[in-house]
Write a protein that holds these residues in place. Structure first.
Motif, short mmCIF file in Angstrom:
data_model
loop_
_atom_site.label_atom_id
_atom_site.label_comp_id
_atom_site.label_asym_id
_atom_site.label_seq_id
_atom_site.Cartn_x
_atom_site.Cartn_y
_atom_site.Cartn_z
N SER A 1 23.26 76.38 13.14
CA SER A 1 23.54 76.66 11.73
C SER A 1 24.96 77.17 11.58
CB SER A 1 22.56 77.72 11.22
OG SER A 1 23.10 78.36 10.07
N LYS B 1 31.25 71.01 4.08
CA LYS B 1 29.93 70.38 4.20
C LYS B 1 29.01 70.93 3.13
CE LYS B 1 26.49 68.92 7.50
NZ LYS B 1 26.26 67.65 6.77
N ASP C 1 25.59 71.91 1.44
CA ASP C 1 24.34 72.54 1.87
C ASP C 1 23.23 71.50 2.09
OD1 ASP C 1 22.28 74.81 1.79
OD2 ASP C 1 21.74 73.70 -0.03
N ASP C 2 22.58 71.55 3.25
CA ASP C 2 21.57 70.54 3.60
C ASP C 2 20.39 70.53 2.64
OD1 ASP C 2 22.68 69.27 5.77
OD2 ASP C 2 21.95 70.76 7.21
N ARG D 1 26.37 70.94 -6.53
CA ARG D 1 25.83 71.30 -5.22
C ARG D 1 26.65 72.44 -4.61
NH1 ARG D 1 25.53 65.79 -1.99
NH2 ARG D 1 27.66 65.71 -2.84
N THR E 1 28.09 74.46 -1.08
CA THR E 1 28.57 74.08 0.25
C THR E 1 28.28 75.20 1.25
OG1 THR E 1 30.72 75.04 -0.22
CG2 THR E 1 30.46 72.70 -0.69
N ASN E 2 28.34 74.85 2.53
CA ASN E 2 28.26 75.85 3.60
C ASN E 2 29.65 76.46 3.80
OD1 ASN E 2 25.61 75.14 3.87
ND2 ASN E 2 25.88 73.97 5.77
N GLU F 1 29.84 60.32 5.88
CA GLU F 1 29.73 61.40 4.91
C GLU F 1 31.13 61.88 4.49
OE1 GLU F 1 27.27 64.49 6.51
OE2 GLU F 1 27.73 65.91 4.88
N THR G 1 20.29 64.91 13.12
CA THR G 1 21.28 65.98 13.08
C THR G 1 20.68 67.33 13.46
OG1 THR G 1 20.90 66.05 10.71
CG2 THR G 1 22.91 64.98 11.45
N ASN G 2 19.36 67.49 13.20
CA ASN G 2 18.76 68.78 13.52
C ASN G 2 17.51 68.65 14.36
OD1 ASN G 2 19.94 71.28 12.84
ND2 ASN G 2 19.87 70.68 10.68
#
Lengths: 571, 571
Positions: free
Chosen positions: A353, A465, A467-468, A478, A480-481, A504, B57-58
């Motif tokens: 993570s 990136k 957020d998943d 959206r 982001t991380n 991506e 990916t995870n």
């Protein structure tokens, strides 16, 4: 970000004070020149003490005298003969037979020296002292007390305990009984800025010279009657600016920040690398980049090591950091901006993570902030004596504050000032908002250090990136991380997870309106297509800001060795 | 200095080899694409092992599996279940049931992995293994052995001792029995440069692309039949360039040089500082300086931190060092030149003699050179396996070689090659002379490290202090307290005592034909007039050259993280 101006005395008042200071300097110069002329006119040839003083480049000292640095002088030297090289900071004449000087070296190590004539009587009736006693004449006393302040001198002296501690000096329990004194490098009769003025808070950070017509009338002076100087005067007298203990302390603190940053990361297997300054494309956005002619091509100065940190990860270096200059061609004349500053950057592989990255960055910043309090307590005290500040509040271990961006905006709406009642969760914060949030967080969580996480994608660059979980805020934006770190409500770090999948990445580049085939971007994207790049993230810390905001300095320019601003590149 | 070209295979031969390599890469690409298509066409849905492999990916792993870095794997892990994240370096299929992979991480830590199908039989007759045994299908074996090299993967495996040591891997006494394998970031089917090619010596440092018409016929190949690539190909494949163990080792050595430089000086009370890159005047001479537009003014990129190091001394910092980029706008396309490189600089107060400066500089360089041999023995070995070199000869402590410039020229006249029979004591050396001298000194004194002192003033800048004794050489030219240091006959350091008296400085500035009132010079001179500046000296070391010449690399470009040359600023 918005420009702002630190509160303080009015510009006009400051300019007047400065003009007054200049006038007084001129007056002092004339007086000093008179004294200098008198000294020069004295004929030294017939002085029995003539070998014990003067202006020479290679003086000789007694063979039993030990060369010592001021900072190393302690009680064990009591009674010993030493040679000290130092700046003459001050002097005064007690009588024709006796004078005092204050010597300084190593930042703010000071000691009192005294010189007492051993030749009794004057003129024809003068008598040399008993053999074995140093020969010191009245003319030698006069010479020593007439040395221009800030000259570099070497003295031979006997170390003794003073009758009572010399409170004005850092070394208060010893003094130097001077038997020889030589000027190695003379300062001029009048300094462009005295040590006293240089040690005052800088009066004015404006880049404009005070105008001649603004004549000084009657203006309240700074503490102790010493007029403060503007940053321009400080820069025009760069050696005096640097000699002031406050600037020595700031420089020492700055270096300690770098040392703490490096040691923490090296212990965790981060490897240093060096990103280039000269780059072939203005890859991170066009407006704020310096351009130069480069052998028929165009080159640019790097705005950050972002792409290069990522190339290191792609190149299998796993965890990297860099410490180096970055450049912004921003015409911002504020206390927060410089055109060249030092970035402390890191980038690392992510296993599970992106919070692993927050963990490291939070760890390194806390290591720096706690380390400064431990290792630089003296220096912090010196800075505070000139620039007073409240204690920097650090969170208890395990009680670090991490807020999501949307939570922070909510806090600002609910507990911040009136004007921020309607801030949105999908729009970036202004500097004013950040500062207001800093006050709210300090009151609520008792810390001057905290993290804002999960910025909306509208506020972050294309490589951030998303957020998943697909979380959105505000108008379906959206998150982001990606995160920022704050000291006293001011941003010092931006970081986050980067996109490592080339598809991506291309998609986000297009979504941000950037052409994936433009120069620099194309090569960046290509690297991700050429090899498998592991998940990774990192952050960049502004060294100058960390120093300035930790110490609550009025301007980041005070934290830099040679501040570069849109109007000033000298010295 | 003269330009030179390292000897080696002819340009034409190299270009042909490169073109051949490209052709082969294309062939391999087509083959790989065929395999990739086959793999993609396999329907995984009905595979009982389908949760144990794939591109995700995870990925999730068994809760009793420990995440370990390859470099930390030792005998204590024998029999344990681990998760390893690494690059897949190679793979091969032993049978439909069994495959091998080679994993790499942390520079050159490699280990063998094997995967063995546990589902017996094929098609309708296949049988799952007993409960508790990992489920591994033939399709899983095929998937793993078909992963594109240089993909980033994560495997779960049981660590076991192999029947006999795996000689091809650095971790030879353990292997991984893979039970899960996931591709986290896939490399493309064909790499622009393979790891094998990247690990060959760079074939060609020319900045020109090989021309298409130069077709490959039959050319002797590099060792093991792997064609070497040019520096351009390396830079076009920056991640593969960096992943090669040789480049990882060079980077590690480079970082160690900085660390050794810093630690030696910090122990001796040197303080770091940061000189600016952007400066307001081309103060150190005009031709080789980069210029840029700067808010209506002109700015320049610093060619060295010289003036700023001296400002630090004037500012009372006593002993300073800096590590940072410097810039030269020199259109020199040689293995010794870059337009941006890293300077390791220091400056210090002098008490009695400028030899104190030589002492420190000699000390720090010997500390670096000896430190590298101790701390980087493995890395040096890796570099040598690609770029063979003779042992670097260091002088015995106390037997350091310091020659005066005139002595060195005499040595060259008497013991050097024919063409240097008439070199003069009052003219600077060419690069060819320096190299020839290096050979003479090596033969005579058994050292690759030495100092040339007392350069004639004709060969030094205006700030070099002329020898106090008034010594002259050649055509009545005075010598200076200035010196160069050499590694393997190539200069890596210039230094000396600087003039600290403003009158003497102004005189030398004029004597060198420079206007003391020109921009930059004026402010420099002013600083010496404004305050008493103690005697001082210092030197500047070229980090890139230290690394390159210590390792006897064919080009300084290999020592840099991102070499900047007149023709190339990417990546």
């Amino acid at each position: 970000m918005e420009e702002d101006n630190a509160a303080g005395p009015s510009k006009k008042a400051l300019k007047k004070a400065e003009a007054k200071a200049k006038k007084e300097a001129l007056k002092a110069q004339r007086a000093a020149e008179r004294v200098a002329t008198q000294v020069a006119n004295v004929d030294l040839e017939d002085d029995p003490a003539k070998d014990n003083y003067g202006t020479v480049t290679n003086p000789t000292f007694s063979t039993d005298a030990e060369e010592v640095e001021l900072r190393d002088l302690d009680e064990s030297y009591d009674g010993k003969k030493v040679v000290i090289r130092a700046w003459l900071q001050n002097s005064r004449t007690q009588s024709a037979k006796m004078g005092f000087v204050e010597l300084r070296k190593g930042g703010n190590w000071t000691i009192q020296g005294l010189v007492l004539a051993t030749i009794t009587g004057t003129g024809a009736e003068s008598q040399l002292p008993a053999e074995g006693t140093p020969v010191i004449s009245r003319r030698m006393v006069k010479f020593i007390t007439s040395i221009n302040p800030e000259s570099f001198i070497a003295v031979e002296a006997q170390v003794k305990r003073p009758i009572e501690p010399v409170k004005s000096c850092r070394i208060s329990t010893l003094e130097l009984h001077i038997t020889k004194a030589f000027v190695l490098a003379a300062a001029p009769p009048v300094l462009g800025m005295t040590m006293a003025a240089s040690s005052q808070p800088v009066a004015n950070f404006s880049d404009e010279e005070p105008k001649a017509e603004e004549e000084v009338k009657k203006e309240p002076e700074a503490e102790g009657g010493i007029p403060a100087a503007s940053m321009l005067t400080h820069l025009d007298n760069i050696a005096m600016h640097k000699r002031a203990p406050v600037q020595q302390a700031i420089a020492d603190i700055r270096i300690e920040v770098k040392r703490l940053f490096r040691s923490y990361l090296e212990e965790r297997r981060f490897k240093e690398f060096e990103p280039p300054c000269l780059i072939g494309a203005a890859s991170e956005g066009g407006a704020n980049v310096f351009r130069l002619a480069y052998f028929g091509q165009e080159a640019f100065l790097a705005q950050s090591p972002q792409f290069y940190k990522q190339f290191e990860i792609a190149g299998g270096r796993e965890r990297v950091f860099s410490i180096g200059p970055v450049f912004r061609a921003e015409n911002s004349n504020t206390p927060r901006h410089m055109t060249e500053f030092t970035g402390l950057d890191l980038e690392m592989e992510i296993k599970h993570s992106y919070t692993e990255v927050i963990q490291v960055l939070e760890g390194v910043l806390l290591h720096i902030l706690r380390g400064l309090r431990e290792r630089c307590a003296d220096e912090i005290q010196i800075v505070r004596s000139v620039y007073p500040s409240e204690d920097f509040l650090l969170p208890e271990p395990g009680k670090e504050v991490r807020l999501n961006f949307a939570e922070a905006q909510k806090l600002l709406r609910e507990e911040g000032p009136e004007e921020f009642r309607n801030v949105r969760d999908d729009e970036d914060m202004s500097t004013a908002q950040e500062k207001a949030l800093g006050a709210v967080v300090r009151a609520k969580y008792n810390t001057d250090f905290y993290v804002l996480d999960k910025f909306p994608e509208t506020a972050r660059p294309f490589y951030a990136k998303v957020d998943d979980a697909g979380t959105t805020v505000g108008d379906n934006v959206r998150v982001t991380n990606a995160f920022d770190f704050f000291l006293r409500g001011q941003e010092v770090l931006s970081g986050g997870q980067r996109i490592n999948d080339p598809k991506e990445l291309e998609e986000r580049i297009r979504a941000k309106g950037v052409d994936p085939n433009s120069e620099g971007i194309k090569e960046y994207l290509t690297t991700f297509r050429q090899v498998g790049v592991p998940p990774h993230g990192g952050g960049g810390i502004g060294l100058d800001r960390v120093v300035a905001w930790f110490l609550a300095l009025p301007s980041v320019h005070l934290a830099a060795f040679y501040p570069r601003t849109p109007k000033r590149l000298l010295p």
